[in-house]
Design an enzyme around this catalytic site. Sequence first.
Site, PDB file in Angstrom:
ATOM      1  N   SER A 153      46.959  38.020  39.733  1.00  0.00           N
ATOM      2  CA  SER A 153      46.397  39.263  39.204  1.00  0.00           C
ATOM      3  C   SER A 153      47.473  40.081  38.463  1.00  0.00           C
ATOM      4  CB  SER A 153      45.764  40.040  40.369  1.00  0.00           C
ATOM      5  OG  SER A 153      44.942  41.067  39.879  1.00  0.00           O
ATOM      6  N   ASP A 230      35.009  35.928  40.132  1.00  0.00           N
ATOM      7  CA  ASP A 230      36.035  36.961  40.287  1.00  0.00           C
ATOM      8  C   ASP A 230      35.450  38.316  39.906  1.00  0.00           C
ATOM      9  OD1 ASP A 230      38.267  38.724  39.706  1.00  0.00           O
ATOM     10  OD2 ASP A 230      39.545  36.949  39.607  1.00  0.00           O
ATOM     11  N   HIS A 262      38.403  36.663  43.570  1.00  0.00           N
ATOM     12  CA  HIS A 262      39.752  37.107  43.216  1.00  0.00           C
ATOM     13  C   HIS A 262      40.741  37.024  44.388  1.00  0.00           C
ATOM     14  CE1 HIS A 262      42.335  39.133  40.322  1.00  0.00           C
ATOM     15  NE2 HIS A 262      42.693  40.036  41.217  1.00  0.00           N
TER      16      HIS A 262
END
Lengths: 285, 285
Positions: A153, A230, A262
């Site tokens: 991320s 996600d 995610h």
Amino acid sequence: MNRHNFEIIESHFSFGGTLQFLRFNSKTLGVKTNFGLYLPPQAQDGHKVPVIYALAGLTSNYENFLVKANALRFAAKWGIALVAPDTSPRDTNIKEENESSDLGTGAGFYLDATAEPWAHHYKMASFVGHELPKILEENFPLDPALCGIMGHSMGGMGALGFALRQPEKWKSVSAFAPICLPSRTEWGQKVTAAYFGGNKQEWQHYDPCLLLKAGHSHPCKILVDQGLNDEFLTILQPEALEETARQVNQPLTLRRHQNYDHSYWFVQSFIEEHIAHHASILTAL
Amino acid sequence: MNRHNFEIIESHFSFGGTLQFLRFNSKTLGVKTNFGLYLPPQAQDGHKVPVIYALAGLTSNYENFLVKANALRFAAKWGIALVAPDTSPRDTNIKEENESSDLGTGAGFYLDATAEPWAHHYKMASFVGHELPKILEENFPLDPALCGIMGHSMGGMGALGFALRQPEKWKSVSAFAPICLPSRTEWGQKVTAAYFGGNKQEWQHYDPCLLLKAGHSHPCKILVDQGLNDEFLTILQPEALEETARQVNQPLTLRRHQNYDHSYWFVQSFIEEHIAHHASILTAL
């Protein structure tokens, strides 16, 4: 700095190697900072080993990747060390530091802030790119010529940025669900306003797509995995990375995975292949 | 109870299967309780799969094992589900519930309390041994005839106890750093005074060594791993288990590991072999 300057927070034997959480006073950050270090069995006699730096995402700290990514098994298998820095400076006494989850503590974005009150401490680009590897290479059996970098991320964005800016330092790179075009996100706008004092141009040093467009590249193929369930998919913009890489002929493997979200439950599902990707490059050098 | 009575706390795709943290109202415990359930890819079409119950230690909850033991990879590989119950009832309104880390919340010891104020809620032996498997087998594709049980520390004690009391239900058993002779520990004395109202005899139902001495046994070999740098080693008394098993001819493999401590960094180092141990028994039935 020598080894005695590290405060040991925790130390555990794992997969025949040693996992430590350590703390030291960073000159770059101007505060004490924690990090995790896994030395595989192959490093136990002082033999220098390759190392992968693993950068975590928003709200994480130096523990999340090592606890949740299930990476030690494969680091031990390949004889590769793991380093997990924190995601920001902490306890800087900046008034706004803890006001939101996407700015300040836990949200350093792996960049060097240029505007006050952040600029004095928020230097994660210099910290991860220079101070931390230098100090670790002076004190632990890590081969300075065999460094890879990965991230998740915000940390995926960081890993891509470091690898594109310093391809001579970071020989291999991969990312899980990276923020591919951060300058165009709401997170990025908040960063611009705070860390850059409104100067959008600073993003050219950190935004993976902008770095590629400006001529930065990496000699090795970049590996990116992205879950299609996600919750941040529209913000992460993997298609922008794919399109930009295609335009500039940057080798990239972007894999899309049905159903995965995610979380680290996604990351751990593909960590074996990421460590193998880094190993295939680092152990061949 | 049907599937709609489960409140979904979290749900994630992982290693091709589904990891869920769920919540329901337990009649046995008299409160709502959480648990984790991993269904491997092989169960995604409703096909019934073998299952391993994983019992965590003092101060843990239903998340610790699943987050920290790195077990999903091997559950997916072998096509085995994982169930992680909580370590005690919570929010029972018992006044002393949260007063210490080794009694009450997080310290159910997988037994049925007989003395008030605990007896009304603290029924973890009945909960894990009966209510939970029954409810899960009614609602999820778990084969009731193919159940294994494992645990860590207090949960290792629990796993050994369940397997010795109900060998017809728990076909395979293993433990990491179990409390082998809990009745003789300080923890056990505190349990006796509180949960058993001073009646030491109750331990005969739960103490692994006392169960073996009383004639309980398990048809399959018990697998136990123990770190030699375990900070609780003198309390855990693996040598008592080894000696008792020898006396009663209970098949046992107790492996001692230099340098490893009591943490999940130890557990994850050997989880692959534990899942394989269960798989070798459960998939052969």
